[in-house]
Design an enzyme around this catalytic site. Structure first.
Site, short mmCIF file in Angstrom:
data_model
loop_
_atom_site.label_atom_id
_atom_site.label_comp_id
_atom_site.label_asym_id
_atom_site.label_seq_id
_atom_site.Cartn_x
_atom_site.Cartn_y
_atom_site.Cartn_z
N ASN A 110 0.85 -1.18 0.00
CA ASN A 110 0.00 0.00 0.00
C ASN A 110 0.89 1.23 0.00
O ASN A 110 2.01 1.20 0.50
CB ASN A 110 -0.89 0.01 1.25
CG ASN A 110 -1.85 1.18 1.28
OD1 ASN A 110 -2.46 1.52 0.26
ND2 ASN A 110 -1.97 1.83 2.43
N HIS A 112 0.74 5.18 1.38
CA HIS A 112 -0.03 6.02 2.29
C HIS A 112 0.59 7.41 2.31
O HIS A 112 1.81 7.55 2.42
CB HIS A 112 -0.03 5.40 3.69
CG HIS A 112 -0.88 6.17 4.66
ND1 HIS A 112 -2.25 6.10 4.64
CD2 HIS A 112 -0.55 7.04 5.64
CE1 HIS A 112 -2.74 6.90 5.57
NE2 HIS A 112 -1.73 7.48 6.20
N SER A 139 4.65 6.96 2.30
CA SER A 139 5.28 5.70 2.70
C SER A 139 4.69 4.54 1.91
O SER A 139 3.48 4.47 1.71
CB SER A 139 5.01 5.41 4.19
OG SER A 139 5.35 6.51 5.01
N THR A 144 -0.73 -5.29 6.55
CA THR A 144 -1.02 -6.27 7.59
C THR A 144 -2.41 -5.95 8.15
O THR A 144 -3.06 -5.00 7.71
CB THR A 144 0.02 -6.21 8.73
OG1 THR A 144 -0.05 -4.92 9.33
CG2 THR A 144 1.42 -6.47 8.23
N ASP A 148 -2.92 0.71 8.02
CA ASP A 148 -1.76 1.59 7.79
C ASP A 148 -0.63 1.31 8.80
O ASP A 148 0.20 2.19 9.07
CB ASP A 148 -2.16 3.08 7.86
CG ASP A 148 -3.20 3.44 6.80
OD1 ASP A 148 -3.17 2.85 5.72
OD2 ASP A 148 -4.04 4.31 7.08
C1 GAR Z 1 -2.64 8.76 -3.09
O1 GAR Z 1 -2.15 10.00 -2.68
C2 GAR Z 1 -2.47 7.72 -2.01
O2 GAR Z 1 -1.37 7.97 -1.19
C3 GAR Z 1 -3.75 7.88 -1.24
O3 GAR Z 1 -4.73 8.12 -2.20
C4 GAR Z 1 -4.15 8.81 -3.30
C5 GAR Z 1 -4.59 8.12 -4.56
O4 GAR Z 1 -4.20 8.83 -5.69
N1 GAR Z 1 -4.03 6.71 -0.48
C6 GAR Z 1 -4.60 6.69 0.70
O5 GAR Z 1 -4.98 7.70 1.26
C7 GAR Z 1 -4.78 5.33 1.32
N2 GAR Z 1 -5.20 5.42 2.65
P1 GAR Z 1 -4.22 8.15 -7.13
O6 GAR Z 1 -5.60 7.50 -7.29
O7 GAR Z 1 -4.07 9.30 -8.07
O8 GAR Z 1 -3.12 7.16 -7.20
#
Ligand code: GAR
Length: 216
Positions: A110, A112, A139, A144, A148
């Site tokens: 993932n 984050h 990150s 797991t 996060d």
């Molecule tokens: C990203 O910034 C990612 O880090 C975040 O969503 C965005 C997706 O952008 N993820 C989370 O917040 C997960 N908890 P994208 O659809 O343009 O890749």
């Protein structure tokens, strides 16, 4: 030439991280084959990105199932059809059950938008701004059961600048996400990064004691 790793990517929205992986794969920088992109949201733009790259794209929406368990069963079946060596969560905004996550233990990553362990969960950019942090970032971690909370592989920092708002900070973080996610996927695909059964990450066969920085 090593055999490309079969990958399934899960998304919920724009899919810019998916695009970074597609670009890396198409440029021959990533020894992976993205077999399928699956979204929990039918309208997600990332599905279009997949189709443009001739990758099988599919929405599996929770609302089409009687409950979370039935949805997860369908999702896992769709993923497992491709026997992926790696499942990549790229802006996938659903919390997955412990049983689901265990099924992909050691082969699910993932990204984050925070310097974990800071700011698990939502609204990470707002929280970093409200806390007056001088730096923020993203990150990549193994998934797991703890939301996060899995071990971090790679981390990139960005400065928080005077005058930043959520949008400007998010854009700066996303730019580094598009660098570190392909790097982490490459390290995994090359067999250089793995998570042991006890949850310890190994990098080139040695325990990783701190997240790797973005690779030069
Ligand atoms: C990203 O910034 C990612 O880090 C975040 O969503 C965005 C997706 O952008 N993820 C989370 O917040 C997960 N908890 P994208 O659809 O343009 O890749």
């Amino acid at each position: 030439m090593i055999q490309p790793l079969d990958v399934v990517v899960l998304i919920s929205g724009n899919g810019s991280n998916l695009q970074a992986l597609i670009d890396g794969m198409q440029a021959g920088r990533l020894p992976i084959r993205i077999n399928a992109v699956i979204s929990d949201r039918p309208g997600a733009f990332g599905l279009e990105r997949a189709e443009r790259a001739a990758i099988a794209a599919q929405a599996i929406a929770p609302r089409d199932f009687p409950g979370k368990e039935a949805w997860e069963t369908a999702l896992a079946a769709a993923i497992d059809l491709h026997s992926p060596g790696l499942v990549v969560l790229a802006g996938f905004m659903r919390v997955l059950s412990a049983a689901f996550v265990r099924h992909y233990r050691g082969r699910m990553l993932n990204i984050h938008p925070s310097l974990l362990p800071k700011y698990r969960g939502l609204h990470t950019h707002r929280r970093a701004l409200e806390a007056g942090d001088a730096t923020h970032g993203a990150s990549v971690h193994f998934v797991t059961e703890e939301l996060d909370g899995g071990p971090v592989i790679l981390q990139a920092e960005v400065p928080v600048l005077p005058g930043d708002d959520e949008a400007s900070l998010a854009a700066r973080v996303q730019a580094v996400e598009h660098v570190i996610y392909p790097q982490a996927v490459r390290l995994f695909a090359e067999g250089r990064i793995r998570m042991r059964d006890d949850g310890q990450v190994e990098y080139d066969g040695m325990p990783l004691t701190a997240p790797l920085p973005a690779q030069a």
